[in-house]
Design a protein around this motif. Structure first.
Motif, PDB file in Angstrom:
ATOM      1  N   LYS A 193       0.835  -1.184   0.000  1.00  0.00           N
ATOM      2  CA  LYS A 193       0.000   0.000   0.000  1.00  0.00           C
ATOM      3  C   LYS A 193       0.880   1.249   0.000  1.00  0.00           C
ATOM      4  N   LEU A 194       0.635   2.129  -0.954  1.00  0.00           N
ATOM      5  CA  LEU A 194       1.420   3.351  -1.057  1.00  0.00           C
ATOM      6  C   LEU A 194       0.868   4.443  -0.156  1.00  0.00           C
ATOM      7  N   LYS A 195       1.722   5.398   0.164  1.00  0.00           N
ATOM      8  CA  LYS A 195       1.293   6.563   0.924  1.00  0.00           C
ATOM      9  C   LYS A 195       0.326   7.400   0.084  1.00  0.00           C
ATOM     10  N   LYS A 196      -0.516   8.156   0.773  1.00  0.00           N
ATOM     11  CA  LYS A 196      -1.586   8.881   0.106  1.00  0.00           C
ATOM     12  C   LYS A 196      -1.058   9.835  -0.951  1.00  0.00           C
ATOM     13  N   GLU A 197       0.097  10.495  -0.651  1.00  0.00           N
ATOM     14  CA  GLU A 197       0.607  11.477  -1.600  1.00  0.00           C
ATOM     15  C   GLU A 197       1.123  10.849  -2.884  1.00  0.00           C
ATOM     16  N   PHE A 198       1.344   9.527  -2.902  1.00  0.00           N
ATOM     17  CA  PHE A 198       1.810   8.859  -4.106  1.00  0.00           C
ATOM     18  C   PHE A 198       0.703   8.084  -4.817  1.00  0.00           C
ATOM     19  N   MET A 199      -0.526   8.194  -4.316  1.00  0.00           N
ATOM     20  CA  MET A 199      -1.655   7.495  -4.922  1.00  0.00           C
ATOM     21  C   MET A 199      -2.526   8.430  -5.748  1.00  0.00           C
ATOM     22  N   ALA A 200      -2.029   9.639  -5.997  1.00  0.00           N
ATOM     23  CA  ALA A 200      -2.727  10.593  -6.850  1.00  0.00           C
ATOM     24  C   ALA A 200      -1.676  11.328  -7.668  1.00  0.00           C
TER      25      ALA A 200
END
Length: 956
Positions: A250-257
């Motif tokens: 699971k990636l960090k939120k800032e790398f999922m957009a």
């Protein structure tokens, strides 16, 4: 009567626990932006008539991110929920609400459900953001490395201190209870991980190495390990036994957009170089990734990390590779359509050199082989695979998966081999090449044979095919009908030129000097298969599956060998020039040329049973296969055709999994038949290798392997400690073995295929791990006994059973402590092997291997970081004193962070003390082998890494 009792035994556990309820499932997401899960969503089920609350649930069914001890504010919701309702006909209103969002309502009609339908899929409910938001609250406390939440094991990536510039493989190697193999295989608690996912989706067709070596560790939020249901189970809403054990990154939120790019380049001593680019892009519907690599490192060491690397694992030779690829995964917002696939290619050039010293165990003594191989290999490959999947809420799904793979190669090798009756030191290629020059009379008296060989091989291979899968859930039930159509085709074209020169004993005149041309084509095979299965839900959580599969396989392979003793232009071929047809067509060696045509028709019937609740999971698969095999084989004077029919009983892994509170008990076992290749059952003689002559055996039987595993796990959620105790046993009956007789005068081996009994192994392991303060300790103790049986003869057709007994004990202790921004770790691994044999001439071996070391990551002033490791490798107990070594290995990385951490400047040093050995050691029932490899363990490299991340407006 007996079969009725057996059925009752299988079904009794599920009948006891079965409940007649309906499970309603759904998902709550934001209606704007990237449709993230909605936190704290509450679902109320109301009667239509008077709005009476029938049931209440929350959309928090799955994972919590409990990275911060004692905090309830760090939960991560997936948005999924499930509600159990009594089996009563009625119409309901689902009211969904959450703080900061506008409520939503949905009318649900359950009156049309069938009597055997236990699942109703509500779909996705979207909530709009309210006009006024509450301020966010941040809670800070100590981080934990891992924890259990239900059936999921969660690792917190931020709790692990890594060297700057580390990739995903460095992170996984630090996770307690996880073992990462050299080929990318991952084991958690001793269980193999079937798939490595990225945000719940497949990545490069489960090519684990691509993700491990290219995904930057700093982008990872957590890693979850769990059993993921397959397409059939998701469609049916019940466990049909098609789940896979997965590791989900699971990636960090800032790398999922938006998009992110990681670029790295470096150059070092001995002309070592590295170039890497990895890019990801995320949209509300899709996930995309691309990579490009160029390097000649051929090295897996990680400065400053605890790893399983040992000197024996050093890669051999120099390998230059260029690779790249693209991967995509797109889903529609209603989850009806999914499209994913990838394409990747690689070109490689490899120069290698390996020396082998082998002590062969014979009946009345030993012989000693000295083998020197030098090779230059070139290859390139292209692979692509795609999948399109469509499903409806009413339980219909269809998927198509086409694939294509191609590989081309051009290889050259030189082998210099000699066999003696005595052991000698300091044997080199020049020593063997010039042994008849008069300067080695002592060794010449002991010489059995010498073989000088040159090889040139080029060719290509392709494979292609398609799987077409279709699942239909029966109306009014959770029963599922699955139809699967499979088509595969493989084709290989291979040509090889071989020159060899053989001398026997003290005779300086070669007994044979031969130029040979192998034409290996056509060589292709195909497989057409159809499978139909029906899964019937007998009761809640209990499923019985009946399936039938038909396979039609066809294979045609031809190999023509031409003897070109008088060919004057042999050197030209070694450099790529093929001999003319006129040169070789009249010199066919019919005894070593063959044409093989085989047709197989296999019918397999499988009965499967699955029962799964929160505390108990039982699964059985009982397949029976009727094999009808027909072989047409031509070789020299042999022209045979025969048909073989056999019934094969296999039991896929039967599983009993029970859990209660902190306790879990897992028992599994399986039974598998191994059918010999039909060609090995033909009465033929193959003397293509004049020093190793192979014959067939028409009397071969099927082999049968039994495996079982029993494991107990204890988890203390208060102390976050984990313990596992496991026992394993495996026995192989009628093992397919290649025994041989040895001619002590010429060194020629005549081998054939045999069934051998007596191969078995048994062992166990105890694992423990617990966080302590700012650190973590773990220990793994394992014991294994193995008995290997082979057949060996000497100067006689009579074969003797050769048994090697091996007791292996190992213990691995790991500890790490984090203070402030620094971390230090200790790793001690000890392994003891005791080899004995039934052979009177066998020298008992009691060997010890100890690996002990420290590793550390220190944050220094002025944005510097130092990651370093120092390890001592000790080996004792080997009969050859040269193998009793002590190696002191020190690696280090110094990193400077610039541009707020977006640019990293790194200086790596490997084997700074220059004390690594290039020798490995193996032993089995036929020989003891020492391998000396051409390696370059010591080098220095400077490299830079640049990180870029761009998010859409409103997401930063």
């Amino acid at each position: 009567m007996k079969w009725k009792l057996c059925i009752l035994f299988f079904l009794l556990p599920s009948l006891v626990f079965a409940k007649d309820n309906i499970t309603v499932t759904g998902k709550v997401l934001e209606s704007q932006g990237f449709h993230n899960p909605v936190p704290f969503a509450t679902i109320r089920v109301l009667e239509v008539a008077d709005s009476t609350i029938v049931a209440l649930a929350s959309a928090d069914k799955y994972i919590y991110d409990e990275y911060i001890t004692g905090s309830d504010n760090q939960k991560r919701y997936t948005g999924e929920f499930s509600i159990d309702l009594p089996r009563e006909e009625g119409k309901y209103i689902f009211a969904v609400s959450s703080i900061g969002y506008e409520p939503a309502f949905m009318n649900v009609d359950l009156t049309q459900l069938g009597k055997r339908e236990y699942l109703f899929q509500l779909g996705t409910i979207y909530l709009a953001t309210a006009s006024k938001q509450l301020d966010e609250v941040t809670v800070k406390a100590s981080k934990v490395k891992f924890y259990n939440k239900g059936d999921t094991l969660v690792y917190n990536a931020d709790a692990f201190k890594l060297a700057e510039g580390s990739m995903l493989d460095a992170l996984i190697q630090q996770m307690p209870g996880v073992e990462l193999k050299d080929d990318g295989g991952i084991y958690v608690g001793g269980k193999y991980v079937d798939e490595l996912l990225l945000n719940g989706r497949r990545f490069f067709d489960n090519n684990k190495q691509l993700m491990l070596q290219n995904l930057a560790a700093y982008t990872v939020k957590n890693i979850e390990v769990y059993n993921k249901r397959g397409m059939a189970s998701e469609l049916a809403g019940a466990d049909l036994g098609d789940s896979q054990y997965v590791m989900d990154v699971k990636l960090k939120k800032e790398f999922m957009a938006g998009s992110s790019i990681n670029i790295e380049g470096g150059y070092g001593s001995e002309d070592r170089y590295l170039g890497r680019l990895f890019a990801m892009m995320f949209t509300p519907k899709g996930q995309y990734a691309a990579y490009f690599n160029i390097n000649n490192l051929n090295d897996s060491r990680k400065p400053g990390q605890q790893t399983s690397w040992t000197p024996e694992k050093m890669p051999t030779g120099v390998r230059k590779t260029i690779s790249g690829g693209f991967d995509y995964n797109v889903k529609t917002l209603d989850n009806r359509w999914e499209l994913n696939g990838n394409i990747n290619g690689e070109t490689a050039r490899e120069t290698d050199g390996t020396d082998v010293v082998r002590n062969n165990y014979l009946v009345t003594g030993s012989t000693y082989d000295y083998q020197f191989n030098r090779s230059r290999n070139k290859s390139w490959s292209l692979n692509t695979k795609h999948k399109i999947y469509y499903k409806t809420p009413k339980g219909y799904g269809i998927a198509a998966e086409p694939f294509f793979n191609y590989r081309n190669w051009d290889n050259y090798s030189e082998d210099i081999n000699a066999t003696f009756n005595e052991s000698f030191n300091n044997v080199t290629t020049d020593f063997v090449r010039h042994i008849y020059d008069g300067n080695s009379n002592g060794a010449l008296k002991s010489l059995i044979n010498r073989n000088l060989t040159l090889n040139r091989q080029d060719g290509h291979a392709l494979s292609t095919g398609m799987n077409l899968w279709q699942g239909i859930r029966m109306p009014g039930t959770n029963d599922l009908l699955v139809v699967n159509l499979i088509g595969k085709y493989n084709n290989r074209h291979d040509e090889r030129f071989n020159r060899y020169e053989i001398n026997y004993g003290q005779d300086a005149v070669p007994a044979q000097t031969v130029n040979r041309y192998f034409k290996n084509n056509p060589d292709f095979n195909s497989n057409l298969a159809a499978e139909v299965s029906y899964s019937r839900t007998l009761a809640r959580s209990m499923v019985l599956t009946l399936s039938y599969r038909y396979d039609h396989l066809y294979q045609k392979a031809a190999s023509d060998l031409f003897l070109l003793e008088s060919l004057e232009s042999a050197d030209d071929f070694l450099f790529g020039k093929m001999p003319s047809v006129f040169d070789y067509e009249a010199s066919l060696d019919r005894n070593n040329s063959y044409l093989r045509r085989e047709t197989d028709n296999n019918h397999r019937i499988t009965v499967g049973y699955s029962y799964a609740t929160q505390n108990l999971h039982i699964q059985y698969n009982l397949p029976v296969t009727l094999k009808q095999q027909q072989l047409d084989y031509e070789r020299g004077r042999t022209d045979t055709a025969f048909t073989r029919k056999s019934v094969v009983f296999d039991i896929g892994e039967a599983l009993f999994d029970w859990r209660k509170g902190n306790h879990r008990l897992i028992w599994s076992w399986g039974l598998k038949s191994q059918t010999p290749d039909l060609v090995t059952m033909v009465n033929f003689t193959d003397d293509t290798d004049p020093l190793y002559i192979t014959k067939g055996n028409p009397d071969l039987k099927n082999a049968l392997q039994f495996n079982t595993r029993l494991q107990y796990r204890l988890t203390n959620r208060e102390t976050r400690s984990r313990m596992a105790i496991e026992g394993r046993y495996s026995v192989l009956s009628n093992a397919l073995s290649q025994g041989y007789t040895y001619d002590t005068r010429t060194g020629i081996r005549e081998a054939s295929y045999y069934n051998v009994n007596g191969n078995w192994s048994a062992g166990g392991r105890i694992a423990y791990g617990q966080p302590i303060g700012g650190g973590l300790i773990s220990n793994l103790f394992a014991a294994l006994h193995t008995t290997n049986v082979d057949l060996v003869g000497q100067d006689s057709p009579q074969l003797t059973r050769s048994k090697i007994y091996n007791w292996n004990f190992s213990d691995e202790f790991r500890a790490e402590y984090r203070f402030g921004k620094h971390q230090i770790g200790l790793n001690v691994t000890a392994q003891h092997d005791r080899f004995t044999s039934n052979r009177t001439d066998f020298s008992q071996q009691n060997t010890w291997t100890v690996q002990s070391g420290l590793n550390a990551v220190f944050e220094l002033p002025a944005n510097f970081q130092l990651a370093t490791d120092f390890t001592v490798y000790n080996r004792r107990g080997y009969t050859d004193a040269r193998l009793n070594t002590d190696n002191f290995v020190w690696n280090a990385r110094l990193t400077y962070r610039a541009l707020k951490g977006k640019l990293l400047l790194m200086l790596d040093g490997y084997d700074i003390l220059h004390d690594l050995s290039n020798v490995s050691y193996t032993i089995n029932a036929q020989a003891r082998t020492e391998t000396y490899r051409t390696v370059l363990p010591r080098y220095v490299m400077f490299h830079a890494q640049w990180r870029f991340n761009s998010q859409p407006k409103g997401k930063k």
